[in-house]
Design a protein around this motif. Sequence first.
Motif, PDB file in Angstrom:
ATOM      1  N   SER A 368       0.841  -1.191   0.000  1.00 39.36           N
ATOM      2  CA  SER A 368       0.000   0.000   0.000  1.00 39.36           C
ATOM      3  C   SER A 368       0.881   1.247   0.000  1.00 39.36           C
ATOM      4  CB  SER A 368      -0.924   0.012   1.222  1.00 39.36           C
ATOM      5  OG  SER A 368      -0.174  -0.100   2.413  1.00 39.36           O
ATOM      6  N   LYS A 369       0.346   2.333  -0.428  1.00 40.24           N
ATOM      7  CA  LYS A 369       1.058   3.607  -0.482  1.00 40.24           C
ATOM      8  C   LYS A 369       1.635   3.952   0.897  1.00 40.24           C
ATOM      9  CE  LYS A 369       0.077   8.548  -1.279  1.00 40.24           C
ATOM     10  NZ  LYS A 369      -0.961   9.512  -1.718  1.00 40.24           N
ATOM     11  N   GLY A 370       2.949   4.231   0.942  1.00 44.27           N
ATOM     12  CA  GLY A 370       3.595   4.623   2.186  1.00 44.27           C
ATOM     13  C   GLY A 370       4.110   3.473   3.027  1.00 44.27           C
ATOM     14  N   SER A 371       3.871   2.209   2.603  1.00 45.74           N
ATOM     15  CA  SER A 371       4.373   1.072   3.388  1.00 45.74           C
ATOM     16  C   SER A 371       5.877   0.912   3.168  1.00 45.74           C
ATOM     17  CB  SER A 371       3.637  -0.212   3.012  1.00 45.74           C
ATOM     18  OG  SER A 371       3.811  -0.509   1.640  1.00 45.74           O
ATOM     19  N   LYS A 372       6.577   0.464   4.202  1.00 45.68           N
ATOM     20  CA  LYS A 372       8.036   0.320   4.144  1.00 45.68           C
ATOM     21  C   LYS A 372       8.393  -0.935   3.357  1.00 45.68           C
ATOM     22  CE  LYS A 372      12.087   0.344   7.215  1.00 45.68           C
ATOM     23  NZ  LYS A 372      12.529   0.385   8.619  1.00 45.68           N
ATOM     24  N   ILE A 373       9.179  -0.770   2.282  1.00 50.73           N
ATOM     25  CA  ILE A 373       9.499  -1.906   1.419  1.00 50.73           C
ATOM     26  C   ILE A 373      10.999  -2.226   1.401  1.00 50.73           C
ATOM     27  CG2 ILE A 373       7.489  -1.606  -0.077  1.00 50.73           C
ATOM     28  CD1 ILE A 373       9.347  -0.153  -2.077  1.00 50.73           C
ATOM     29  N   ALA A 374      11.844  -1.263   1.769  1.00 50.55           N
ATOM     30  CA  ALA A 374      13.294  -1.477   1.696  1.00 50.55           C
ATOM     31  C   ALA A 374      14.014  -0.417   2.523  1.00 50.55           C
ATOM     32  CB  ALA A 374      13.760  -1.430   0.238  1.00 50.55           C
ATOM     33  N   ALA A 375      15.354  -0.477   2.495  1.00 53.52           N
ATOM     34  CA  ALA A 375      16.181   0.510   3.199  1.00 53.52           C
ATOM     35  C   ALA A 375      17.194   1.093   2.220  1.00 53.52           C
ATOM     36  CB  ALA A 375      16.898  -0.128   4.378  1.00 53.52           C
ATOM     37  N   VAL A 376      17.477   2.361   2.368  1.00 49.81           N
ATOM     38  CA  VAL A 376      18.423   3.055   1.496  1.00 49.81           C
ATOM     39  C   VAL A 376      19.815   2.445   1.646  1.00 49.81           C
ATOM     40  CG1 VAL A 376      19.604   5.261   1.064  1.00 49.81           C
ATOM     41  CG2 VAL A 376      17.137   5.213   1.510  1.00 49.81           C
ATOM     42  N   GLY A 377      20.518   2.344   0.516  1.00 46.08           N
ATOM     43  CA  GLY A 377      21.881   1.812   0.544  1.00 46.08           C
ATOM     44  C   GLY A 377      22.680   2.306  -0.646  1.00 46.08           C
ATOM     45  N   THR A 378      23.725   1.573  -0.976  1.00 49.12           N
ATOM     46  CA  THR A 378      24.575   1.952  -2.110  1.00 49.12           C
ATOM     47  C   THR A 378      25.051   0.701  -2.838  1.00 49.12           C
ATOM     48  OG1 THR A 378      26.556   3.197  -2.769  1.00 49.12           O
ATOM     49  CG2 THR A 378      26.606   2.116  -0.619  1.00 49.12           C
ATOM     50  N   THR A 379      24.133  -0.270  -3.011  1.00 47.52           N
ATOM     51  CA  THR A 379      24.477  -1.499  -3.719  1.00 47.52           C
ATOM     52  C   THR A 379      24.392  -1.275  -5.226  1.00 47.52           C
ATOM     53  OG1 THR A 379      22.175  -2.233  -3.512  1.00 47.52           O
ATOM     54  CG2 THR A 379      23.714  -3.003  -1.840  1.00 47.52           C
ATOM     55  N   GLY A 380      25.069  -2.147  -5.994  1.00 50.30           N
ATOM     56  CA  GLY A 380      25.090  -2.006  -7.449  1.00 50.30           C
ATOM     57  C   GLY A 380      26.058  -0.920  -7.886  1.00 50.30           C
ATOM     58  N   ARG A 381      25.822  -0.357  -9.094  1.00 46.28           N
ATOM     59  CA  ARG A 381      26.684   0.714  -9.611  1.00 46.28           C
ATOM     60  C   ARG A 381      26.318   2.019  -8.920  1.00 46.28           C
ATOM     61  NH1 ARG A 381      29.588   0.464 -14.455  1.00 46.28           N
ATOM     62  NH2 ARG A 381      30.274  -1.684 -14.787  1.00 46.28           N
ATOM     63  N   SER A 382      26.728   2.117  -7.682  1.00 47.30           N
ATOM     64  CA  SER A 382      26.421   3.289  -6.858  1.00 47.30           C
ATOM     65  C   SER A 382      27.635   3.592  -6.001  1.00 47.30           C
ATOM     66  CB  SER A 382      25.213   2.995  -5.965  1.00 47.30           C
ATOM     67  OG  SER A 382      25.087   3.947  -4.937  1.00 47.30           O
ATOM     68  N   THR A 383      27.919   4.869  -5.822  1.00 43.11           N
ATOM     69  CA  THR A 383      29.109   5.254  -5.044  1.00 43.11           C
ATOM     70  C   THR A 383      28.755   6.056  -3.795  1.00 43.11           C
ATOM     71  OG1 THR A 383      29.371   7.207  -6.458  1.00 43.11           O
ATOM     72  CG2 THR A 383      30.604   5.235  -7.073  1.00 43.11           C
ATOM     73  N   GLY A 384      27.508   5.982  -3.373  1.00 42.60           N
ATOM     74  CA  GLY A 384      27.097   6.681  -2.156  1.00 42.60           C
ATOM     75  C   GLY A 384      25.660   6.344  -1.831  1.00 42.60           C
ATOM     76  N   ASN A 385      25.293   6.426  -0.562  1.00 34.88           N
ATOM     77  CA  ASN A 385      23.928   6.090  -0.150  1.00 34.88           C
ATOM     78  C   ASN A 385      22.904   6.995  -0.826  1.00 34.88           C
ATOM     79  OD1 ASN A 385      24.354   3.925   1.747  1.00 34.88           O
ATOM     80  ND2 ASN A 385      25.274   5.421   3.117  1.00 34.88           N
ATOM     81  N   HIS A 386      21.981   6.395  -1.548  1.00 33.83           N
ATOM     82  CA  HIS A 386      20.887   7.158  -2.156  1.00 33.83           C
ATOM     83  C   HIS A 386      19.847   6.189  -2.706  1.00 33.83           C
ATOM     84  CE1 HIS A 386      22.989   6.077  -5.873  1.00 33.83           C
ATOM     85  NE2 HIS A 386      21.902   6.432  -6.548  1.00 33.83           N
TER      86      HIS A 386
END
Length: 406
Positions: A368-386
Amino acid sequence: MKQWKRLLCVAFGFCLVWGTAFRYQTTAMASELTNESIKQKEAEINKAREERKALQSGLTNVKEIKKQLEQSKADLADYVAELDANLVTIQAKIDGLKEQITQKEEEIAQKATELEEAVGVQQAQYEAMKSRIKFMYEKGDNLSLELLFTSESFGEMLNKAEYIEMLSAYDRRMLDEYVAYAEYVALCKEGLEEEKNVLDETKAAVEEEEASLNELILAKEQEINQVSSDIKGKEAAIKEYEADIAMQNDAIKALEAAVAEERKKLAQEQGRKYDGGVFTWPAPSYTRISDDYGNRIHPTLGIQKFHNGIDMAAPGGSPILAAYDGKVVAADYNSSMGNYIMIDHGDSLYTIYMHASALYVSKGTEVSKGSKIAAVGTTGRSTGNHLHFSVRLNGNYVNPRNYLGS
């Protein structure tokens, strides 16, 4: 008879004095104190000490992780995938430690209350003992002898002797309880201090784990940038980047095709419909938009490239929310997108959430809209938390801002 009445009055007064020691409600009342309650406190102290040992042995060894990753640097995709697994593990440790801190603070508050009440009982016992000792000092053994010698019969003398013995036994019992309770109070104090030590070390462990996490994120950023700079010529670098985006698009298109095929099997009236509502911001803890939707100068390639979503810079481990009601069609890992989620909102409208540190839903979950589905991180081709947040409509990326509220 006067002496007998006097003895009863004295005994009654003494019982009133001792009775004040039992007006305090505590976990272990003085009259009920046993070796078992003391053993329980000792067990709690030993448990706290074991927790401190476990904290030290469970900390992340960044040097060992880097050593193990060296052999996978030849293939960036493998390197990123292995590093991401460690990042997820460390973030999970941090989240667990923070939960322990909250729990430990509650336990400390409870133990502080127990100690305060125990000290109150001990003080009441102490005051009662002072009164009794004062009485015994003033009267000495004269009262006992007087009572016995003024007995009018041998039976009365035996009754008085038995009463004096009972009073003496009562004194000994109260003294034993006072000594035991003094030990209990000392253990309460020791236990409280040990719990505070565990709390302090847990907070220190969080700081150390966060430092380890940041060190690995920095190593990842340096490696990705190094690989990009090592590619000979801009043309090869552009091809490498485009291949990466193509891999993302192929994965997403395959998911869309699978959903479309599933829809064909359902009657038209049963299909999911998007009602046109406004999306909620999927990263409520975001501090800024680090990269917007549309054409932009690529930070590494230095040429104009299309960015298919919005990057929301947010603290690692902070919540990612479902932007709108829908069904999860993918919750997986990809070396480019990292941990990602894709949600079907109906009418060929999808949202995609990339680079998560943890996924809390699985394929097929209704959200449902607004439900928590994950947490912010920097996995994959990423160089900083976003959070990289994308919206697709009828097989094409569209501007997420068209669906997000102000």
